[in-house]
Design a protein around this motif. Structure first.
Motif, short mmCIF file in Angstrom:
data_model
loop_
_atom_site.label_atom_id
_atom_site.label_comp_id
_atom_site.label_asym_id
_atom_site.label_seq_id
_atom_site.Cartn_x
_atom_site.Cartn_y
_atom_site.Cartn_z
N UNK A 143 -35.21 -35.79 62.53
CA UNK A 143 -34.10 -36.72 62.34
C UNK A 143 -34.44 -38.09 62.92
N UNK A 144 -35.11 -38.08 64.05
CA UNK A 144 -35.44 -39.33 64.73
C UNK A 144 -36.69 -39.99 64.16
N UNK A 145 -37.30 -39.36 63.14
CA UNK A 145 -38.48 -39.94 62.52
C UNK A 145 -39.73 -39.80 63.36
N UNK A 146 -39.77 -38.76 64.22
CA UNK A 146 -40.93 -38.55 65.08
C UNK A 146 -41.78 -37.42 64.53
N UNK A 147 -43.06 -37.49 64.78
CA UNK A 147 -43.96 -36.44 64.34
C UNK A 147 -43.73 -35.16 65.13
N UNK A 148 -44.14 -34.05 64.58
CA UNK A 148 -43.89 -32.76 65.22
C UNK A 148 -44.67 -32.62 66.52
N UNK A 149 -45.87 -33.19 66.58
CA UNK A 149 -46.74 -32.92 67.70
C UNK A 149 -46.78 -34.02 68.77
N UNK A 150 -45.92 -35.00 68.64
CA UNK A 150 -45.74 -35.95 69.73
C UNK A 150 -46.86 -36.97 69.87
N UNK A 151 -47.02 -37.53 71.09
CA UNK A 151 -46.29 -37.13 72.31
C UNK A 151 -44.83 -37.61 72.30
N UNK A 152 -43.94 -36.78 72.86
CA UNK A 152 -42.54 -37.11 72.95
C UNK A 152 -42.11 -37.13 74.41
N UNK A 153 -40.96 -37.68 74.67
CA UNK A 153 -40.43 -37.71 76.03
C UNK A 153 -39.68 -36.44 76.38
N UNK A 154 -39.68 -35.48 75.48
CA UNK A 154 -39.04 -34.19 75.73
C UNK A 154 -39.87 -33.11 75.05
N UNK A 155 -39.71 -31.89 75.50
CA UNK A 155 -40.43 -30.76 74.94
C UNK A 155 -39.63 -29.50 75.22
N UNK A 156 -40.06 -28.40 74.62
CA UNK A 156 -39.40 -27.12 74.89
C UNK A 156 -39.50 -26.81 76.38
N UNK A 157 -40.68 -26.99 76.94
CA UNK A 157 -40.87 -26.67 78.37
C UNK A 157 -40.01 -27.55 79.26
N UNK A 158 -40.00 -28.85 78.99
CA UNK A 158 -39.25 -29.75 79.88
C UNK A 158 -37.74 -29.53 79.77
N UNK A 159 -37.24 -29.34 78.56
CA UNK A 159 -35.81 -29.08 78.40
C UNK A 159 -35.43 -27.76 79.04
N UNK A 160 -36.20 -26.70 78.75
CA UNK A 160 -35.84 -25.36 79.26
C UNK A 160 -35.99 -25.28 80.78
N UNK A 161 -36.85 -26.11 81.36
CA UNK A 161 -36.99 -26.12 82.82
C UNK A 161 -35.95 -27.02 83.48
N UNK A 162 -34.98 -27.47 82.69
CA UNK A 162 -33.85 -28.27 83.18
C UNK A 162 -34.30 -29.62 83.73
N UNK A 163 -35.30 -30.20 83.07
CA UNK A 163 -35.78 -31.53 83.44
C UNK A 163 -34.77 -32.56 82.94
N UNK A 164 -33.99 -33.11 83.85
CA UNK A 164 -32.90 -34.00 83.45
C UNK A 164 -33.42 -35.28 82.80
N UNK A 165 -34.63 -35.72 83.18
CA UNK A 165 -35.19 -36.92 82.57
C UNK A 165 -35.42 -36.69 81.08
N UNK A 166 -36.03 -35.56 80.74
CA UNK A 166 -36.28 -35.24 79.33
C UNK A 166 -34.97 -35.07 78.57
N UNK A 167 -34.00 -34.39 79.19
CA UNK A 167 -32.71 -34.17 78.53
C UNK A 167 -32.02 -35.49 78.27
N UNK A 168 -32.03 -36.40 79.23
CA UNK A 168 -31.38 -37.70 79.05
C UNK A 168 -32.09 -38.53 77.98
N UNK A 169 -33.42 -38.50 77.97
CA UNK A 169 -34.15 -39.24 76.93
C UNK A 169 -33.72 -38.77 75.53
N UNK A 170 -33.60 -37.47 75.34
CA UNK A 170 -33.23 -36.95 74.03
C UNK A 170 -31.79 -37.32 73.68
N UNK A 171 -30.88 -37.23 74.64
CA UNK A 171 -29.49 -37.58 74.38
C UNK A 171 -29.34 -39.06 74.04
#
Length: 354
Positions: free
Chosen positions: A123-151
């Motif tokens: 939706x955001x027009x980003x490639x599947x393999x990044x690099x992105x400011x968020x990832x499955x690992x960062x979101x699932x580990x409750x990394x608030x920085x990654x969560x805020x970047x995505x929001x």
């Protein structure tokens, strides 16, 4: 072994020369070699801008998800498993994601997050393999920085009716394990930029004036604001009472190119919404063939169409054009004014192209 790593981590953070002491949960030190973990430096939590940003985003999420009776109270605890992001994306796009509604296992949560984040990146027009400011690992580990970047990215993309604080910059502690040793560094992380950069306010152009001062023709009423005159004024001055003249000029320009491959547009409002013609048009104008694997030739979903339009915007910028003021989703949603803006930019650049 775990105790040793905890001691190493505590020593790395509190060692002489460190600008501050950071209290990090022991689990955050249990890293594999070359793995790194980041967290907000505790004093940044007292930053008024960060507090405002979190509160505003939580309120926005709760407003969007009110029909689902979902209430978010804590960014980290309520968003890490993917359920809230799942529902938020479905509400924002009016599309259903093919994922399990509720999953309790860590494996299931990660699988769900992977699907949800792939959809968000698309939706955001980003490639599947990044690099992105968020990832499955960062979101699932409750990394608030990654969560805020995505929001923040989602709020900007969908023009959320909120005013996020400008220039919210926080201190982030990054701990990395290299050759069995934990090292740390502190960096400044920008969560939001300037107000214009947030996508909350847009410079007006001649199309806004046309829509403002010709409500009987466009049946759209917009706010009236003075603006610096630009190329649109010249175009509309020759036929101020007929939007159809503008449309016909652009249709002629587009079809002159598309006819080379036996294609033709009929309806400007709908023919560009899937992005296919825009991708093909850029290839024709620039004199190259756009590989078919770069876009969906027969897009079926909103995400497919959004990918195509985003890809066409990238081709425009690769050709030296400024990034279109219109958003990709506006084109997908058949917003006439956005479509005209994009096509007129191409017209002014390539009107003399054979």
């Amino acid at each position: 072994m775990v105790q040793e790593v905890q001691v190493e981590g505590k020593h790395a953070i509190d060692s002489p020369g460190s600008p501050m002491s950071v209290d990090v949960p022991p689990d955050d030190y249990n890293l594999d070699d070359n793995e790194e973990r980041s967290m907000i430096e505790p004093r940044s939590y007292e930053d008024p801008k960060l507090k405002d940003l979190i509160a505003i985003l939580i309120e926005w999420i709760n407003d969007v998800l009110a029909p689902d009776r979902i209430i978010v109270k804590h960014i980290e605890e309520d968003l890490y498993d993917g359920m809230v992001f799942h529902k938020l994306i479905e509400r924002l796009t009016n599309n259903t994601l093919d994922v399990q509604e509720v999953t309790q296992s860590e494996t299931g949560q990660r699988q769900k997050l992977r699907i949800v984040l792939n959809a968000a990146n698309h939706i955001l027009g980003l490639g599947r393999y990044g690099p992105h400011k968020w990832s499955v690992d960062s979101i699932h580990s409750k990394n608030i920085v990654a969560i805020l970047h995505l929001l923040v990215a989602l709020a900007r993309n969908f023009r959320a009716p909120i005013k996020m604080p400008e220039n919210c910059i926080i201190s982030v502690v990054i701990v990395q394990k290299r050759d069995g040793q934990l090292n740390h560094r502190i960096v400044n992380e920008e969560l939001t930029g300037t107000y214009d950069d947030l996508g909350l306010r847009f410079e007006r152009d001649a199309f806004d004036t046309l829509f403002d001062h010709a409500p009987d023709k466009l049946q759209v009423v917009k706010r009236g604001v003075r603006f610096e005159r630009d190329a649109f004024d010249t175009l509309f001055d020759h036929a101020p009472d007929k939007l159809q003249v503008v449309k016909r000029s652009l249709v002629t320009f587009v079809n002159k190119q598309l006819n080379k491959i036996n294609l033709e547009i009929q309806n400007m409002e709908t023919d560009f919404c899937d992005g296919v013609y825009l991708c093909l048009l850029m290839g024709l104008l620039e004199g190259y063939f756009v590989p078919l694997h770069h876009f969906f030739l027969t897009p079926q979903t909103f995400e497919d169409k959004l990918h195509n339009v985003s890809q066409s915007f990238e081709l425009m910028m690769d050709a030296g054009l400024a990034r279109p003021k219109a958003r990709p989703e506006d084109i997908v949603n058949s917003d006439l004014k956005s479509t005209l803006r994009v096509l007129y930019n191409l017209f002014t650049r390539y009107k003399n192209t054979n």
